[in-house]
Design an enzyme around this catalytic site. Structure first.
Site, PDB file in Angstrom:
ATOM      1  CG  ASP A 258      15.246 -81.827 -18.285  1.00 58.57           C
ATOM      2  OD1 ASP A 258      15.658 -80.122 -18.000  1.00 58.57           O
ATOM      3  OD2 ASP A 258      15.042 -81.751 -19.259  1.00 58.57           O
ATOM      4  CD  GLU A 263       8.536 -82.604 -16.164  1.00 60.68           C
ATOM      5  OE1 GLU A 263       9.631 -83.349 -15.409  1.00 60.68           O
ATOM      6  OE2 GLU A 263       7.766 -83.027 -17.475  1.00 60.68           O
ATOM      7  CG  HIS A 295      10.882 -81.662 -19.575  1.00 64.42           C
ATOM      8  ND1 HIS A 295       9.916 -83.098 -18.904  1.00 64.42           N
ATOM      9  CD2 HIS A 295      11.333 -82.217 -20.543  1.00 64.42           C
ATOM     10  CE1 HIS A 295       9.576 -83.582 -19.926  1.00 64.42           C
ATOM     11  NE2 HIS A 295      10.729 -83.227 -21.498  1.00 64.42           N
TER      12      HIS A 295
HETATM   13  P1  NAI Z   1      15.556 -94.447 -27.349  1.00 62.49           P
HETATM   14  O1  NAI Z   1      13.779 -95.393 -27.389  1.00 62.49           O
HETATM   15  O2  NAI Z   1      15.751 -94.465 -28.997  1.00 62.49           O
HETATM   16  O3  NAI Z   1      16.206 -95.117 -26.515  1.00 62.49           O
HETATM   17  C1  NAI Z   1      15.701 -95.411 -25.345  1.00 62.49           C
HETATM   18  C2  NAI Z   1      16.606 -96.913 -24.919  1.00 62.49           C
HETATM   19  O4  NAI Z   1      16.751 -97.297 -23.434  1.00 62.49           O
HETATM   20  C3  NAI Z   1      17.088 -98.460 -25.560  1.00 62.49           C
HETATM   21  O5  NAI Z   1      17.462 -98.976 -26.236  1.00 62.49           O
HETATM   22  C4  NAI Z   1      16.334 -99.485 -25.089  1.00 62.49           C
HETATM   23  O6  NAI Z   1      16.483-100.533 -25.142  1.00 62.49           O
HETATM   24  C5  NAI Z   1      16.767 -99.003 -23.518  1.00 62.49           C
HETATM   25  N1  NAI Z   1      15.745 -99.439 -22.599  1.00 62.49           N
HETATM   26  C6  NAI Z   1      14.907 -99.708 -22.223  1.00 62.49           C
HETATM   27  N2  NAI Z   1      14.117-100.078 -21.317  1.00 62.49           N
HETATM   28  C7  NAI Z   1      15.372-100.267 -20.272  1.00 62.49           C
HETATM   29  C8  NAI Z   1      15.814-100.760 -18.631  1.00 62.49           C
HETATM   30  N3  NAI Z   1      14.840-101.293 -18.860  1.00 62.49           N
HETATM   31  N4  NAI Z   1      17.449-100.407 -18.517  1.00 62.49           N
HETATM   32  C9  NAI Z   1      18.086-100.138 -19.977  1.00 62.49           C
HETATM   33  N5  NAI Z   1      17.777 -99.625 -20.761  1.00 62.49           N
HETATM   34  C10 NAI Z   1      16.488-100.275 -21.397  1.00 62.49           C
HETATM   35  O7  NAI Z   1      14.565 -93.339 -26.230  1.00 62.49           O
HETATM   36  P2  NAI Z   1      15.362 -91.986 -27.106  1.00 62.49           P
HETATM   37  O8  NAI Z   1      15.408 -91.155 -27.944  1.00 62.49           O
HETATM   38  O9  NAI Z   1      17.214 -92.002 -26.826  1.00 62.49           O
HETATM   39  O10 NAI Z   1      15.168 -91.227 -25.408  1.00 62.49           O
HETATM   40  C11 NAI Z   1      15.403 -92.064 -24.028  1.00 62.49           C
HETATM   41  C12 NAI Z   1      14.152 -91.033 -23.491  1.00 62.49           C
HETATM   42  O11 NAI Z   1      14.644 -89.600 -22.795  1.00 62.49           O
HETATM   43  C13 NAI Z   1      12.747 -90.578 -23.777  1.00 62.49           C
HETATM   44  O12 NAI Z   1      11.854 -92.043 -23.522  1.00 62.49           O
HETATM   45  C14 NAI Z   1      12.189 -89.776 -23.036  1.00 62.49           C
HETATM   46  O13 NAI Z   1      11.378 -90.300 -21.807  1.00 62.49           O
HETATM   47  C15 NAI Z   1      12.986 -88.623 -23.143  1.00 62.49           C
HETATM   48  N6  NAI Z   1      13.641 -87.944 -23.377  1.00 62.49           N
HETATM   49  C16 NAI Z   1      13.611 -86.509 -22.563  1.00 62.49           C
HETATM   50  C17 NAI Z   1      13.925 -85.870 -23.388  1.00 62.49           C
HETATM   51  C18 NAI Z   1      13.774 -83.963 -22.628  1.00 62.49           C
HETATM   52  O14 NAI Z   1      13.858 -83.080 -22.653  1.00 62.49           O
HETATM   53  N7  NAI Z   1      14.208 -83.787 -21.101  1.00 62.49           N
HETATM   54  C19 NAI Z   1      13.293 -84.812 -24.482  1.00 62.49           C
HETATM   55  C20 NAI Z   1      13.403 -86.147 -25.698  1.00 62.49           C
HETATM   56  C21 NAI Z   1      13.334 -87.558 -24.650  1.00 62.49           C
END
Ligand code: NAI
Length: 332
Positions: A258, A263, A295
């Site tokens: 996505d 992008e 996206h």
């Molecule tokens: P979040 O902050 O709740 O969770 C991120 C998790 O990744 C945390 O538990 C953190 O400890 C973990 N993490 C950090 N570094 C890591 C590593 N090296 N290895 C494994 N885990 C690691 O974030 P959320 O809300 O779950 O979003 C995740 C990602 O999704 C965002 O950073 C964003 O990039 C992406 N996203 C994509 C969207 C889309 O439309 N495609 C929309 C919203 C978010």
């Protein structure tokens, strides 16, 4: 407060205008992406509102600051595109929208998994041409398969719950394991083990210096033959050249994206009458076992409403001194 809203699409105008009722901010909707060339459009605004492919590099932040901007209100959860060190130096406040709908992104991820597995993208075209042959459409039961989740924050945790519901074995890698996920049966492992044991690898961690190209040639080498990789997080988590090489050898059996490293030049625009000059992206589109969406994982009615509401709340809190979802350089 006067707010310049960059990359404003009709759905942004609608949702932000509705959320702003009662707040009274002057929202100036601007179609262009924020860039060094368009930053002067914010002159006269105390805040800019930006999305994921807006340029918030040092040069742009400095230009915004000079023109009087003091708040960057992101309409996203991710903030990897902001030069936070520069924002801190300039005393620019950066706010974001955490967790506006983890369900939207997790459910879209499941959609990609099912599409790739059951070849729904190919079946759709076949049936429209009265081709009802099944050869080439063979999938596999997800039940009992191993799903590896990198990052069990808000989105990864919802995705884990859904895949547990499919009867999958769910393993995860995260430096901050989630107790609720563990209680539900998610087993935390290190990344090499996750890569080695997963039939489906799904990325849900933020893009940072540590996670840049987390899926590279070495990682692909550790994975099962025929693995499915899904990335709905940030494009640069995946080394695109490495996954193309893996697709060509058959090591990667399915790829769902996505998000894409480059992008910013493609997504969110209608380029259907143009020649796409990105040869890497064009190559990805040639594989029958690759499905790409532009996206859109976040794009549900609920998510848009939540994004708009929190964005406007952040702006009001900045103006009146209340709590806002501030992004700090140390935040993850
Ligand atoms: P979040 O902050 O709740 O969770 C991120 C998790 O990744 C945390 O538990 C953190 O400890 C973990 N993490 C950090 N570094 C890591 C590593 N090296 N290895 C494994 N885990 C690691 O974030 P959320 O809300 O779950 O979003 C995740 C990602 O999704 C965002 O950073 C964003 O990039 C992406 N996203 C994509 C969207 C889309 O439309 N495609 C929309 C919203 C978010």
């Amino acid at each position: 407060m006067r707010v310049s809203v960059f990359s404003a699409k009709p759905y942004d105008v609608e949702s932000l205008t509705a959320a702003n009722a009662g707040h009274g901010h002057e929202l100036v909707f601007l179609e262009p992406r924020l860039s060094p060339a368009t930053a002067p459009l914010a002159t006269g605004s105390e805040a800019v509102c930006a999305f994921v492919n807006d340029d918030l590099s040092a040069a742009v932040l400095e230009r915004l600051y000079e023109s009087g901007v003091r708040l960057v209100a992101l309409r996203s959860a991710g903030f990897n595109h902001v030069d936070l060190a520069t924002a801190v130096r300039l005393c620019l406040t950066v706010a974001r929208v955490p967790g506006y709908s983890p369900h939207a992104v997790a459910e879209h991820t499941v959609g990609l998994v099912l599409t790739l597995n059951r070849k729904i993208h190919r079946a759709y075209n076949r049936v429209r041409e009265n081709n009802f042959a099944l050869t080439g459409l063979l999938g596999f039961d997800l039940n009992t398969r191993t799903v590896g989740i990198v990052g069990t924050g808000q989105i990864g945790a919802v995705f884990a719950r859904i895949m547990l519901g499919f009867g999958c074995r769910v393993i995860a890698a995260d430096p901050a394991p989630d107790a609720e996920c563990a209680r539900r049966g998610v087993e935390y492992v290190d990344l090499p083990r996750l890569f080695a044991e997963s039939d489906v690898v799904s990325l849900h961690c933020p893009l940072t210096a540590d996670t840049f190209h987390l899926v590279d040639a070495e990682a692909v080498g550790q994975m099962r033959s025929g693995v499915m990789i899904v990335n709905t997080s940030r494009g640069a988590l995946v080394d695109t050249a490495a996954v193309i090489a893996g697709l060509k050898t058959g090591k990667i059996g399915h790829l769902g994206l996505d998000v894409y490293e480059e992008e910013a030049e493609l997504f969110f625009e209608d380029l259907s009458d143009r020649v796409v000059s990105d040869d890497v992206f064009a190559r990805l589109l040639t594989f029958p076992n690759v499905v790409i969406t532009g996206h859109q994982a976040f794009f549900t009615a609920e998510a848009l409403a939540n994004i708009a509401a929190t964005t406007v709340d952040n702006i009001t809190a900045f103006e009146r001194g209340g709590h806002l979802h501030r992004v700090l350089p140390t935040a993850s």
